[in-house]
Design an enzyme around this catalytic site. Sequence first.
Site, PDB file in Angstrom:
ATOM      1  N   MET A  30      -1.929  -0.238  -4.574  1.00 40.15           N
ATOM      2  CA  MET A  30      -2.495  -0.589  -5.883  1.00 40.15           C
ATOM      3  C   MET A  30      -3.445   0.516  -6.338  1.00 40.15           C
ATOM      4  O   MET A  30      -4.288   0.307  -7.211  1.00 40.15           O
ATOM      5  CB  MET A  30      -3.214  -1.930  -5.802  1.00 40.15           C
ATOM      6  CG  MET A  30      -2.243  -3.061  -5.407  1.00 40.15           C
ATOM      7  SD  MET A  30      -2.702  -4.682  -6.013  1.00 40.15           S
ATOM      8  CE  MET A  30      -4.254  -4.916  -5.206  1.00 40.15           C
ATOM      9  N   HIS A  34      -7.673   5.808  -0.572  1.00 38.45           N
ATOM     10  CA  HIS A  34      -8.694   6.274   0.370  1.00 38.45           C
ATOM     11  C   HIS A  34      -7.985   6.770   1.625  1.00 38.45           C
ATOM     12  O   HIS A  34      -6.745   6.814   1.680  1.00 38.45           O
ATOM     13  CB  HIS A  34      -9.688   5.148   0.676  1.00 38.45           C
ATOM     14  CG  HIS A  34      -9.029   3.844   1.034  1.00 38.45           C
ATOM     15  ND1 HIS A  34      -8.276   3.677   2.172  1.00 38.45           N
ATOM     16  CD2 HIS A  34      -8.979   2.647   0.386  1.00 38.45           C
ATOM     17  CE1 HIS A  34      -7.827   2.454   2.239  1.00 38.45           C
ATOM     18  NE2 HIS A  34      -8.221   1.802   1.158  1.00 38.45           N
ATOM     19  N   HIS A  37      -5.055   4.812   3.003  1.00 38.04           N
ATOM     20  CA  HIS A  37      -3.770   5.063   2.320  1.00 38.04           C
ATOM     21  C   HIS A  37      -3.183   6.400   2.767  1.00 38.04           C
ATOM     22  O   HIS A  37      -1.976   6.533   2.948  1.00 38.04           O
ATOM     23  CB  HIS A  37      -3.969   5.094   0.802  1.00 38.04           C
ATOM     24  CG  HIS A  37      -4.370   3.782   0.203  1.00 38.04           C
ATOM     25  ND1 HIS A  37      -5.586   3.595  -0.409  1.00 38.04           N
ATOM     26  CD2 HIS A  37      -3.719   2.606   0.108  1.00 38.04           C
ATOM     27  CE1 HIS A  37      -5.671   2.358  -0.858  1.00 38.04           C
ATOM     28  NE2 HIS A  37      -4.554   1.733  -0.555  1.00 38.04           N
ATOM     29  N   LYS A 149      -4.552  -3.782   8.244  1.00 35.04           N
ATOM     30  CA  LYS A 149      -5.739  -4.533   7.840  1.00 35.04           C
ATOM     31  C   LYS A 149      -5.310  -5.812   7.119  1.00 35.04           C
ATOM     32  O   LYS A 149      -5.859  -6.872   7.319  1.00 35.04           O
ATOM     33  CB  LYS A 149      -6.651  -3.705   6.934  1.00 35.04           C
ATOM     34  CG  LYS A 149      -7.897  -4.495   6.530  1.00 35.04           C
ATOM     35  CD  LYS A 149      -8.847  -3.684   5.690  1.00 35.04           C
ATOM     36  CE  LYS A 149      -8.354  -3.478   4.289  1.00 35.04           C
ATOM     37  NZ  LYS A 149      -8.508  -4.680   3.431  1.00 35.04           N
ATOM     38  N   GLN A 153      -0.252 -10.083   5.141  1.00 37.22           N
ATOM     39  CA  GLN A 153       0.689  -9.460   4.205  1.00 37.22           C
ATOM     40  C   GLN A 153       1.812  -8.770   4.979  1.00 37.22           C
ATOM     41  O   GLN A 153       2.995  -8.913   4.643  1.00 37.22           O
ATOM     42  CB  GLN A 153      -0.062  -8.448   3.339  1.00 37.22           C
ATOM     43  CG  GLN A 153       0.838  -7.523   2.532  1.00 37.22           C
ATOM     44  CD  GLN A 153       0.068  -6.664   1.561  1.00 37.22           C
ATOM     45  OE1 GLN A 153      -0.368  -7.149   0.532  1.00 37.22           O
ATOM     46  NE2 GLN A 153      -0.099  -5.388   1.852  1.00 37.22           N
ATOM     47  N   MET A 184     -11.352   0.565   6.138  1.00 37.66           N
ATOM     48  CA  MET A 184     -11.286   1.143   4.787  1.00 37.66           C
ATOM     49  C   MET A 184     -10.612   0.157   3.836  1.00 37.66           C
ATOM     50  O   MET A 184      -9.608  -0.468   4.180  1.00 37.66           O
ATOM     51  CB  MET A 184     -10.476   2.432   4.814  1.00 37.66           C
ATOM     52  CG  MET A 184     -11.110   3.472   5.668  1.00 37.66           C
ATOM     53  SD  MET A 184     -11.479   4.928   4.691  1.00 37.66           S
ATOM     54  CE  MET A 184     -12.287   5.912   5.934  1.00 37.66           C
ATOM     55  N   SER A 185     -11.167   0.055   2.643  1.00 38.55           N
ATOM     56  CA  SER A 185     -10.611  -0.840   1.623  1.00 38.55           C
ATOM     57  C   SER A 185     -11.081  -0.347   0.260  1.00 38.55           C
ATOM     58  O   SER A 185     -12.222   0.114   0.133  1.00 38.55           O
ATOM     59  CB  SER A 185     -11.137  -2.262   1.860  1.00 38.55           C
ATOM     60  OG  SER A 185     -10.940  -3.053   0.715  1.00 38.55           O
TER      61      SER A 185
HETATM   62  O1  PAF Z   1      -1.544  -3.925  -0.086  1.00 40.83           O
HETATM   63  C1  PAF Z   1      -1.470  -3.676  -1.313  1.00 40.83           C
HETATM   64  O2  PAF Z   1      -2.029  -2.708  -1.815  1.00 40.83           O
HETATM   65  C2  PAF Z   1      -0.654  -4.586  -2.199  1.00 40.83           C
HETATM   66  O3  PAF Z   1      -0.766  -5.911  -1.801  1.00 40.83           O
HETATM   67  C3  PAF Z   1       0.833  -4.169  -2.318  1.00 40.83           C
HETATM   68  C4  PAF Z   1       1.542  -4.254  -0.985  1.00 40.83           C
HETATM   69  C5  PAF Z   1       0.919  -2.758  -2.856  1.00 40.83           C
HETATM   70  C6  PAF Z   1       1.547  -5.102  -3.288  1.00 40.83           C
HETATM   71  O4  PAF Z   1       0.974  -5.081  -4.544  1.00 40.83           O
END
Ligand code: PAF
Length: 281
Positions: A30, A34, A37, A149, A153, A184-185
């Site tokens: 999204m 950071h 990612h 993290k 999901q 990290m978030s």
């Molecule tokens: O983890 C995320 O950033 C979101 O939940 C994802 C997997 C991109 C779906 O929108």
Amino acid sequence: MEIIKHIDEMQKRQEALRLKGLRLAFVPTMGFLHKGHESLLIEGKKRADDLTLSIFVNPTQFGQNEDLSTYPRNIEGDLAIAERNGVDAVFLPDAKEIYREGSQTFVNLDILPNYLCGLSRPGHFRGVATVVTKLFNIVKPHVAIFGSKDFQQLAIIRQMTKDLNFDIEIVGAPTFREPDGLAMSSRNSYLTAEQRQTALCLIKSLQNAADLVKNGETDPETLIRHATAIIASFPDTAVDYLTVCDPVTLETVSHITGPVLFAMAVKVGVTRLIDNMTIEP
Ligand code: PAF
């Protein structure tokens, strides 16, 4: 690096690369990238010939009172990070492109969303599963990388991939942490300097639980009691949940005999942070 905003263009690109026999990796995000990612991008580069990053703040995974409108965004910065990490294509759609008028199909899992974050974020995983399904059909990857993290999901995406027969390898990358242990978030950017210190209560309580188990503790309630006390000793904190559960089914365990997941969501001020650790006796 190609920047692509439209679904048909992205699909054509990916199909052409598949026909050439290339292996395609995908990192969905999204944005507001950071180091966590970046570690996913590095993993993607290692595992394929071509790497696509998507940046899309998915409205269907935010609840009514959540932070969709204030979710941090920095497209310029994200593109620089993507370029630096050798991303080949960035998929950057807007919400109208992903959720076309009249669209009425959503992806729902029956069981896994009924635990952990799903309890306080109803509809969240329906939004995640739906957008990830769409992105899989648009980006057509051979391999997709997600951070651990967001453990629930990841479990949901693994299950959905299996249930819907996506021919995609799902890779869970380790949680990337600041030197002092904070996971990290993108949402860490909401924290004041004082709250940033308070946020260490998550990793401190996880580490304490791991130590207790290493020293022979087998009762999940004891881990939860200790974690509750550690978190309460920090100012401006509120526990959303603390769970010791099976890392695959996410069902709570009553006795620790093998690897368990200790997962938590804690509010620091108004910012809800999550973290987890797999703990072994
Ligand atoms: O983890 C995320 O950033 C979101 O939940 C994802 C997997 C991109 C779906 O929108």
